[in-house]
Design an enzyme around this catalytic site. Structure first.
Site, short mmCIF file in Angstrom:
data_model
loop_
_atom_site.label_atom_id
_atom_site.label_comp_id
_atom_site.label_asym_id
_atom_site.label_seq_id
_atom_site.Cartn_x
_atom_site.Cartn_y
_atom_site.Cartn_z
N SER A 139 0.82 -1.17 -0.02
CA SER A 139 0.12 -0.08 0.13
C SER A 139 0.99 1.13 -0.06
CB SER A 139 -0.73 -0.04 1.20
OG SER A 139 -1.50 1.23 1.38
N TYR A 152 -1.67 -1.14 10.63
CA TYR A 152 -1.85 -1.32 9.01
C TYR A 152 -0.44 -0.64 8.58
CZ TYR A 152 -3.73 -1.04 4.18
OH TYR A 152 -4.17 -1.10 2.96
#
Ligand code: NAD
Length: 256
Positions: A139, A152
């Site tokens: 990401s 995350y």
């Protein structure tokens, strides 16, 4: 490009980005092993139309024993994995002080440790067959931080570190390992974050626009087919010297 004769495993491919990548690989002729929660029968039927063999393994990738079972299934039923796409991932948004410890543990297990386990179990077969592609769906949050996303961001930075090491350890072989770093993609994972804004009284169109405007200069979502096409490039001969890279597809997010 034809991937006929190659087998791809895409974790978390019953929805969102993983599904888009599985569709691109199946269209290119690869046999597909799907993974993820929910009823996979519709997706299996859809992908079978492209002519390759399609299976589904329901492993919960937070459990190393279930990952091992999935890799054994791939060896038994498909003769091994040529293309491994580590895509399964979850999100939880909360400040560090309030971050539930069990959510931290599951995000690290699903978003980071599963990539280590599936890679270590798949690499020996790739080395034996002399070819392989590992693509980790990281990401932009593997390269920069955002408030509320401690677990995350930590996991995705870890995935990029792991990608570099595997890229180096396979550098003199026909196996490559790379990470793709998407910006916002409109999937169930992101819809939950839009819904959180809507629940605070913001109108749905505005909630979506605000989410994009805060980070993604193009003001457009990245799409799963666009990511699928990049996976195909990384599987091609032209992509064979891309090694240990973290490739952002983010509408300009990281150019700022
Ligand atoms: P999604 O929620 O649409 O799909 C997640 C998939 O993972 C589903 O198939 C789900 O069943 C599966 N999954 C979840 N937990 C699992 C587990 N324990 N074991 C096996 N499968 C599991 O999410 P998405 O947006 O498509 O995200 C896919 C990946 O892309 C994730 O790694 C995410 O971090 C990453 N990503 C998403 C975005 C985005 O904007 N959507 C941006 C950057 C990176």
């Amino acid at each position: 490009m034809s991937l006929k004769g190659k087998t791809a495993l895409v974790t978390g491919s019953t929805s969102g980005i993983g599904l888009g990548i599985a569709q691109s690989l199946a269209k290119a002729g690869a046999d597909l092993i799907l993974n993820g929660f929910g009823d996979a029968s519709k997706v299996i039927a859809e992908l079978q139309q492209f002519g390759g063999k399609v299976g589904h393994h329901p492993a919960d990738v937070s459990d190393p024993a279930q990952i091992a079972d999935m890799i054994h299934y791939a060896e038994r039923e498909f003769g091994g994995i040529d293309i491994l796409v580590n895509n399964a991932g979850i999100q939880h948004v909360s400040s560090v002080e309030e971050f539930p410890v069990e959510r931290w543990d599951s995000i690290i297990a699903i978003n980071l440790s599963s990539v280590f386990h599936s890679t270590r179990l798949t690499l020996p077969g790739m080395r034996k067959r002399g070819w392989g592609r590992i693509v980790n769906i990281a990401s932009v949050h593997g390269l920069v931080g955002s408030v509320g996303k401690a677990a995350y961001v930590a996991a995705k930075h870890g995935v990029i570190g792991l990608t570099k090491v595997v890229g180096l350890e396979t550098a003199t072989s026909n196996i490559t390992c790379n990470a793709i770093c998407p910006g916002w993609v409109l999937t169930p994972l992101v819809q939950k974050q839009i819904d959180q804004r809507i629940s605070q009284g913001i109108d749905p169109y505005q909630a979506q626009h605000d989410l994009l405007a805060e980070k993604q200069p193009s003001l457009e979502f990245v799409t799963p087919p666009q990511l699928g096409e990049l996976v195909l490039f990384l599987c091609s001969e032209a992509g064979s010297q891309v090694r240990g890279a973290a490739w952002n597809v983010d509408g300009g997010w990281l150019a700022q």
